[in-house]
Structure formats: structure tokens, C-alpha cells
Design a protein around this motif. Structure first.
Motif, short mmCIF file in Angstrom:
data_model
loop_
_atom_site.label_atom_id
_atom_site.label_comp_id
_atom_site.label_asym_id
_atom_site.label_seq_id
_atom_site.Cartn_x
_atom_site.Cartn_y
_atom_site.Cartn_z
N ASP A 1 36.64 35.40 39.93
CA ASP A 1 37.37 34.16 40.16
C ASP A 1 38.27 33.72 38.83
O ASP A 1 38.66 32.66 38.66
N THR A 2 38.05 34.58 37.56
CA THR A 2 39.00 34.40 36.63
C THR A 2 40.35 34.75 36.83
O THR A 2 41.16 34.44 36.00
N LEU A 3 40.45 35.86 37.95
CA LEU A 3 41.89 36.24 38.44
C LEU A 3 42.49 35.09 39.26
O LEU A 3 43.72 34.81 39.60
N ALA A 4 41.58 34.91 40.58
CA ALA A 4 42.05 34.07 41.57
C ALA A 4 40.77 33.18 42.24
O ALA A 4 39.75 33.65 42.09
N VAL B 1 42.51 29.46 51.10
CA VAL B 1 43.83 29.37 50.30
C VAL B 1 43.45 29.77 48.96
O VAL B 1 42.58 29.63 48.41
N VAL B 2 44.18 31.08 48.64
CA VAL B 2 44.03 31.66 47.38
C VAL B 2 44.92 31.10 46.25
O VAL B 2 46.11 31.03 46.57
N THR B 3 44.46 30.84 45.03
CA THR B 3 45.31 30.46 43.97
C THR B 3 45.24 31.41 42.79
O THR B 3 44.19 31.77 42.40
N GLY B 4 46.41 31.69 42.39
CA GLY B 4 46.46 32.92 41.35
C GLY B 4 46.43 32.18 39.84
O GLY B 4 46.70 31.09 39.87
N VAL B 5 45.22 32.71 39.01
CA VAL B 5 44.76 32.16 37.68
C VAL B 5 45.39 33.03 36.79
O VAL B 5 45.86 32.52 35.77
N GLU B 6 45.28 34.39 36.83
CA GLU B 6 45.66 35.18 35.62
C GLU B 6 46.02 36.47 36.37
O GLU B 6 45.51 36.89 37.41
N ALA B 7 46.92 37.18 35.71
CA ALA B 7 47.75 38.40 36.23
C ALA B 7 46.59 39.47 36.50
O ALA B 7 45.65 39.78 35.23
N GLY B 8 46.43 40.17 37.48
CA GLY B 8 45.61 41.16 37.79
C GLY B 8 45.30 41.47 39.23
O GLY B 8 45.87 40.68 39.92
#
Length: 646
Positions: free
Chosen positions: A437-440, A447-454
Motif C-alpha cells: 500500500d506504499t505503492l498503491a 478503485v486503485v490509486t497510484g502512490v509511488e512508482a513501482g
């Protein structure tokens, strides 16, 4: 014949006394001194030595000593006519005050007599409110305390005094003995009493179990009871008090016997070989114990039951571990399991046996409680326990069915940081979980929300009574490109250079293609002096970003004459096939060093020419771009670019 008799004399001890006689008559006159130590009853002749000097002279010297005090001295005078004896003179010997003697201490209101061997002195006390003394040395106690009696003597020896400590006592009351009333064999305790002024004694029984010192330190010798006596005497009275002290030996721990297990709600009796102690339970939530050793089970588990004894020698403990059992408890765990799946059942009561009534539907490990679903249906699962509570059984109905199908997931597999995508399951009612969950992150609606690239993985779980199944989808979180652009640290005319860019796939542009044109993807050549800004641009699905890299080459412009101060360098023709005419014009005639360098800055040729003179030189180099630099003696440099075309 004797005309002048000797006279009495007084001297301090160790000093000298003198006796003199005068006589007339027919010469020669003979003198002889005599002494009497019995008041004149008998007389002896003196003899010269350490005491007497002048026995046969008209003057006798006597070294005074207290043993001579009161001696009488006379002189016998003899001539041819006969003899004559003088009158006697007494010797008095004085000394300093002697030690004070007498009985001490004295009680309040009582008297004691003090004395001093030297007569004629006076008595006094320093603190008349504590004691008084009369001229005869009789002391009267006035009040409790310490005083000093002083005896002062004044004589030929001067003024001297002696003093003595006087203790005035008051009547004592019998205060009790203080201190412990128990002692271990070989150990010591200290006893005390408030009556301390006077003479005291400590004693034990006639047949003692202990010994006691004059300081009241009592040491245990053998087990038993002693009566300790304290007696104190002062000038007023004597008091005696007693106390009882028990001498103890180290207790033996003994042993405990009895059952090692009991059922909760029941009790059993434990027995200790020692006596006089107390029972203690180490875990009262498991078992409690009465004063008589009856142990009652409270809850499942173990408790250490102790029998505790203590005395002045220390403590001793005997222990006994007892286990409290309970009947078979309710079975813990689910009542359903999927086909070909496992389920762990539990029971808080250990040591039981698991059984299944229908092996076709479900099997179970007899000691592990691990159930395995075999086929659709139901089976009784039983847990049987045999312990101090008897044989008891707990059971449940276990249902076995197929695992649910998780279906499939549809939707995009990429999302930008800060952006959202929606995943759609083919089977409704499940739950969503993001593994990272640090990435998405993912909502309950997918509903998926992008958090950090990966790269993240989104799980979708479908759960029924028979178990849980999962389907998952990999989701890549992207962001607008983060560009890194690198290039050469320095450049030279005619050089070829590379620009490095990440991520790859973008586009390059140059702000000054006449000076440094791009001749390929990230490659450029330097054709002139000046400045050029290269821009790298990269676009992906999350946006467009750019980064720049600047190159700069200082120098002359593309002319045949370059001036520096009052000097100038002329070169022609340019471009050339190798033959050149060069001339450095300046206000000084001198030899000038000409240095030719290639586009990498490497010196390839050098020659010397005179200033202010057109000189022909040959550039014996391959075709290309070069830099010719004229260096004067004062260090000034004048440069021009040369193009060699062959």
C-alpha cells in the motif's frame, strides 16, 4: 664557744636548705654537723654526698627531699679547751600538690572524702551546682552530672594544683533490656540498657545456651531459651533486669506428599513432614490451599504449592507441583472447511484424542486436530479427554463443501502517481487488498490509486463458509519521467561528443546548431566558439518533462585577424591546404612561439617566428580544424582557428 645558732630553713623538694653556725675560742676550731629524725631524741653525724655537703664546715647544705621533712640539725664545735653544741634547727621540705585520693563517685545528697598527701592546700569544685567541697575535702553531691574537684597548694615550690573527676549519680530505675529476642546458633545479636553510667554486668543462665560479652553481644551456642540478666550499680543504688532470648537452629525444609493432580472444583489434601509453617499457592488462579494443606482446583494449569517456615536463622521451603484438570472444553475453530482444504481445531484441555465419524467427508489427526476436507457433506468431530475429572467428550458438526471460485479481474494494469483506475471482478462480494500500500491503495469498490512508482499486486478474495479463494492482478504505478542528462566536462573545436539521457527514447534539440549541431541521437560536433544549450524531452502516459545541458567554448570569432591589446595575429589563407602566412604585429620586436593544437587540445606542431614580420609556414597535418596560438615573451597569447582542407 658557739656564738650564733643555726636557724630553721624551708626548701622545695630537690632545692637546697642552708644551716650556719658561728663560734669563737682558741684555734683551731673543729665543726661537726649532726641530724635527728626522731625529734631530737637521738643524733647521727651527717656525711657529705648527694644529700649533705659541709659536714665539717660552719655551713651545712642539705638537698631537700620529702623524706627529710621535719629533720633537726645541730653543730658540735670542738677546740683544745673542749666542745660546745649549738641549738637544733628544723628543716621543712615543701612539694607540689600530689594526686587526689578518695572514693568516687557520689550520690545526689551524699558525701565522699577526698585527700591530698601535701598539706596546706585549698579545695574547690568547678561546678558548684553539681557538687560542693569543704576545706577538709568532703564532697557533697548536689545534682546529676560530671564535676571537677581541684586542690591548690601554695608554698616555696610556687602554686600547683591537682584535679579529679567527680561523677554525681542519681538513683536508677530498672529500665528493660532492649534488643532482639531470638538468635540463630553461631550468630550474634546486641542487647542494650538505658542505664549506662556506673558498673554493669551481663550474664546468662547457669547452664547457658548462649554467651554474652561485657558489651552486651550475645552469641547463640545451642538451641534453647536463656534468661539474660543485666545488673548496673552506681553511687546511689543497684538495679537488675532480665530478658528471655531464644536460641534457634536452622529449620529443615522437609517434604510434601499427596496427589499431583486434582479436578477443578474438587480438592485433595497435601501433607508436610515439617510443622509450624504455612501453606502457600504459587498460582491462586489455578489452585488455592488452606491452612491445613487442602488444595482446591480453580482453573486448568499448574501451581507450585509451598510449605514455608522461618525463624531467626532464615527460611526453609518445601514445594509440590499440582496440576488442575478440567473436563473437555468446547472445540475451538470453524465448523466448515473446503474440499481438499485444511482446518485446525483446538481445545484448551491437553492430552485428548480427535476422531471423525465420517472419514469419507472429513479426516482429522488424532493428536494434532488438523481436519482435511474430503468430499461434500457433514461429519461429527469429537474430542475425548481422560484425566482426574474422568472421561469427557466435546463435539461439533463439521460441514465440507467446495471452495468458492474467485472469478477474474478486468481493467487497466497501469496508473500514474496520484491517478486512479478501476478494477472489475467477475464474482461480486469479495474484498480487495493491496500487497504494497506504499505503492498503491485500493478501495472496497476496486478503485486503485497510484502512490509511488513501482509494481504492486492487487488481491481480490472471495470467501464462503468452506474457505477463501483469491485472484490477483499486477498493477504498475508510473510517474512523469524523471530525466538525468550528462555530457562532456569540456569541449574543443572539431570535437565529437555524446550526451547521455535516461530514460531513453526522448528527443534532443540544440539552441545553437551553427556552433554545435546534433549529428545523431545525443551526438554533437563543435564547429565554432560560443554557447549552445541542449534540451532533452521525454513523454510518457503520465506527462512530459525536459532537462538541459549547456556547452561553452571561448575564443576568437571566425576571422583571419585576432587582436589582443595592441597586438594582432594575421593568418592567410584560411581555409588552407597546408601553406600559411602568419604575422603577429605588436609594438615589440621579438621571437614568438607558435603552437598548433587539434580539436582535442593536443599540441601537434610548434615553430618560432619573428613579430611584425609576415612569415611562411607549412601545417603538416591531416584535414581538420586546428587552433594556432602565438605566445609572446611576456606571456600574452593570441589565437586563431585554422581549417585545413586537403
Amino acid at each position: 664557744m658557739v656564738t650564733t645558732d643555726p636557724v630553721a630553713d624551708t626548701a622545695c623538694s630537690a632545692d637546697h636548705a642552708w644551716f650556719h653556725v658561728a663560734a669563737t675560742g682558741t684555734a683551731p676550731l673543729t665543726f661537726m654537723w649532726e641530724y635527728s629524725n626522731d625529734g631530737g631524741t637521738s643524733w647521727d653525724t651527717t656525711a657529705d654526698g648527694s644529700v649533705y655537703l659541709g659536714t665539717y664546715n660552719d655551713t651545712l647544705r642539705v638537698t631537700a627531699d620529702m623524706s627529710l621533712n621535719g629533720y633537726r640539725y645541730r653543730c658540735v664545735v670542738i677546740n683544745t679547751s673542749g666542745m660546745d653544741t649549738s641549738a637544733a634547727a628544723i628543716l621543712t621540705v615543701d612539694t607540689t600538690a600530689a594526686f587526689i585520693t578518695g572514693a568516687m563517685p557520689v550520690c545526689e545528697g551524699g558525701t565522699i572524702a577526698l585527700a591530698n598527701a601535701v598539706a596546706g592546700g585549698t579545695w574547690s569544685t568547678l561546678h558548684p551546682t553539681i557538687s560542693t567541697i569543704d576545706a577538709a575535702g568532703v564532697v557533697t553531691g548536689v545534682d546529676f552530672g560530671i564535676d571537677t574537684a581541684v586542690y591548690t597548694v601554695t608554698n616555696t615550690c610556687g602554686i600547683s594544683s591537682e584535679s579529679a573527676r567527680i561523677r554525681v549519680d542519681s538513683a536508677m530505675v530498672p529500665y528493660p533490656i532492649m534488643g532482639p529476642d531470638q538468635v540463630c546458633i553461631g550468630n550474634s545479636i546486641t542487647l542494650t540498657n538505658a542505664n549506662v553510667i556506673g558498673t554493669h554486668t551481663w550474664s546468662t543462665d547457669v547452664v547457658p545456651h548462649s554467651t554474652i560479652s561485657a558489651a552486651g553481644v550475645l552469641t547463640g551456642g545451642s538451641a534453647g531459651i536463656d534468661t539474660i540478666t543485666y545488673s548496673m550499680t552506681n553511687a546511689c543504688n543497684t538495679v537488675t533486669v532480665q530478658a528471655v532470648v531464644e536460641v534457634e537452629s536452622l529449620l529443615a525444609a522437609g517434604t510434601i506428599s499427596g496427589a499431583s493432580a486434582v479436578c477443578a472444583g474438587s480438592w485433595t489434601t497435601l501433607t508436610a513432614t515439617a510443622t509450624g509453617g504455612m501453606w502457600i499457592s504459587g498460582n491462586t488462579s489455578v489452585a488455592v490451599v488452606s491452612t491445613s494443606g487442602n488444595v482446591t482446583g480453580i482453573g486448568i494449569g499448574t501451581s507450585v504449592i509451598s510449605y514455608y517456615q522461618s525463624n531467626s536463622c532464615g527460611a526453609s521451603v518445601a514445594t509440590h507441583t499440582i496440576t488442575v484438570d478440567i473436563p473437555a472444553a468446547p472445540i475451538g475453530g470453524n465448523d466448515s472447511v473446503g474440499i481438499d482444504s485444511n482446518l485446525l481445531l483446538t481445545n484448551i484441555v491437553p492430552g485428548g484424542v480427535w476422531t471423525s465419524t465420517n472419514f469419507v467427508v472429513a479426516t482429522i489427526g488424532s493428536s494434532s486436530g488438523m481436519v482435511h476436507g474430503e468430499a461434500t457433506g457433514s461429519a461429527f468431530i469429537r474430542y475425548t479427554v481422560t484425566n482426574t475429572c474422568g472421561t469427557t467428550v466435546s463435539s461439533i458438526v463439521l460441514h465440507v463443501g467446495p471452495l468458492p471460485s474467485p472469478g477474474t479481474l478486468s481493467g487497466p494494469d497501469t496508473v500514474c502517481t496520484g491517478g486512479m483506475i478501476t478494477l472489475t471482478p467477475s464474482v461480486a462480494g469479495g474484498t480487495w487488498v493491496s500487497r504494497h500500500d506504499t505503492l498503491a491503495t485500493v478501495t472496497s469498490g476496486g478503485v486503485v490509486t497510484g502512490v509511488e512508482a513501482g509494481k504492486d499486486t492487487i488481491d481480490y478474495y472471495v470467501t464462503t463458509a468452506f474457505g477463501r479463494s483469491r485472484v490477483f492482478k499486477a498493477v504498475y504505478v508510473n510517474e512523469a519521467p524523471v530525466i538525468t542528462l550528462t555530457g562532456p566536462g569540456s569541449i574543443a573545436l572539431g570535437g565529437y561528443y555524446t550526451l547521455g539521457a535516461t530514460p531513453t527514447g526522448g528527443t534532443f534539440t540544440s539552441s545553437n546548431p551553427g556552433m554545435a549541431p546534433l549529428i545523431g541521437y545525443g551526438f554533437f560536433v563543435v564547429l565554432d566558439t560560443g554557447t549552445s544549450v541542449f534540451t532533452y524531452t521525454k513523454t510518457n502516459g503520465c506527462g512530459t518533462r525536459s532537462k538541459t545541458f549547456t556547452v561553452h567554448l571561448p575564443g576568437t570569432s571566425d576571422v583571419r585577424s585576432v587582436g589582443a591589446g595592441t597586438a594582432s595575429l594575421s593568418i592567410f589563407p584560411n581555409p588552407t591546404q597546408g601553406a600559411l602566412t602568419v604575422n603577429l604585429t605588436s609594438g615589440v620586436r621579438e621571437d614568438v612561439v607558435m603552437i598548433l593544437t587539434n580539436v582535442t587540445g593536443q599540441k601537434v606542431q610548434e615553430f618560432i617566428v619573428p613579430s611584425n614580420t609576415a612569415t611562411n609556414v607549412v601545417i603538416d597535418q591531416p584535414a581538420g580544424i586546428y587552433m594556432l596560438t602565438a605566445v609572446t615573451k611576456d606571456g600574452n597569447r593570441h589565437s586563431a582557428r585554422i581549417t585545413v582542407a586537403k
